[in-house]
Design an enzyme around this catalytic site. Structure first.
Site, PDB file in Angstrom:
ATOM      1  CD  GLU A  23      -2.765   1.088   2.539  1.00 55.14           C
ATOM      2  OE1 GLU A  23      -3.725   1.872   2.601  1.00 55.14           O
ATOM      3  OE2 GLU A  23      -2.553   0.203   3.400  1.00 55.14           O
TER       4      GLU A  23
ATOM      5  CD  GLU B 100      -8.206   1.758   5.495  1.00 52.19           C
ATOM      6  OE1 GLU B 100      -7.801   0.623   5.790  1.00 52.19           O
ATOM      7  OE2 GLU B 100      -7.518   2.580   4.872  1.00 52.19           O
TER       8      GLU B 100
END
Length: 285
Positions: free
Chosen positions: A161, A262
């Site tokens: 990520e 998220e």
């Protein structure tokens, strides 16, 4: 939510991150709360921030809570130190933190595999004071290869990520190309081809990246997508990101995976932050 095209959301399928949403509840109550809100897929950061190797009773209790709720765990972070906050990770920090990450690899993969989880996320880790960045990168590659092999044993992908520089200024992967470069290095090191890019549109937007260009260039290497609006990291429609357009572009680029929610709920209870999302989009394929 104003400013979000519900019809575009209906074309996607979403998972909910239990480390950002439903946090008004104890951990073991969150899977059932997600199920009551209509979700069938959940993801989470490593829940035990103080230890990479929790007691078996704690692992079993969370596994039971997920199974009893009737939801599927689709994503889990490896141990990454204390989150939330300036994400520091562990795997590229030589010494004790690296050892803690390595101790976590089989524990996390075993827990994820027992629930049919198909994606494990490894946060790269911040630059450490007094340590050569090249040395950190070498440690990181060794540990990511270890994690990729563990993920492969349970039939999962390893996610890499990119975070954002304003919130995580010491994290070295703060662009899509930087994260994808690591993905390619891990795949070359293991020969497994199971490392993938985690495309978090909030982090990439905070870095000022050209999101349509990122989607067009990197969707084929993307193993998971996460969203929050920007600024503020709230629900879609609370900021200025054209998330409906971006999700549509992802679909046209061939992305068929889940989109992880998220974001910060922006209220006392998380269930009120899903008005923008059609019920059918909460059911994973």
């Amino acid at each position: 939510m104003p400013g979000f095209d519900r019809s575009t959301a209906a074309d996607q399928r979403f998972s909910v991150n239990l480390s950002m949403l439903f946090t008004e509840l104890p951990l073991l109550e969150r899977p059932a709360a997600a199920a009551r809100a209509g979700f069938t897929a959940v993801e989470m950061w490593w829940p035990w921030t103080g230890t990479p190797t929790p007691e078996r009773s704690e692992l079993d209790a969370l596994r039971t809570a997920i199974e009893d709720a009737g939801v599927r765990l689709t994503g889990l972070n490896f141990y990454a130190g204390r989150l939330p906050g300036p994400d520091r990770g562990a795997l590229s920090v030589p010494g004790e933190e690296s050892e803690r990450f390595r101790a976590n690899v089989d524990v996390a993969a075993g827990f994820a595999g027992s629930l049919g989880c198909t994606a494990l996320n490894a946060l790269y880790g911040n630059r450490a004071d007094g340590v050569d960045p090249a040395g950190q990168d070498a440690v990181a590659l060794d540990n990511l290869a270890l994690a990729a092999r563990a993920a492969d044993r349970i039939g999962a992908v390893l996610l890499i990520e990119a975070l954002n520089a304003p919130e995580s200024p010491r994290y070295p992967l703060v662009s899509a190309p930087a994260a994808v470069e690591v993905v390619e290095k891990v795949n070359a090191a293991t020969g497994l081809d199971n490392a993938r890019f985690l495309m978090d549109l909030y982090h990439l937007a905070m870095n000022g990246e050209d999101l349509p260009a990122v989607i067009d260039r990197y969707t084929a290497l993307t193993g998971h997508v996460q969203i929050a609006d920007s600024p503020g990291r709230g629900a879609p429609g609370t900021g200025s990101l054209p998330l409906a357009d971006l999700l549509g572009r992802l679909t046209r680029a061939g992305y068929t995976g889940l989109v992880g929610l998220e974001y910060k709920p922006g209220g006392p209870t998380s269930d009120r932050s899903f008005d923008w999302l059609p019920p059918e989009a909460r059911v994973a394929r």
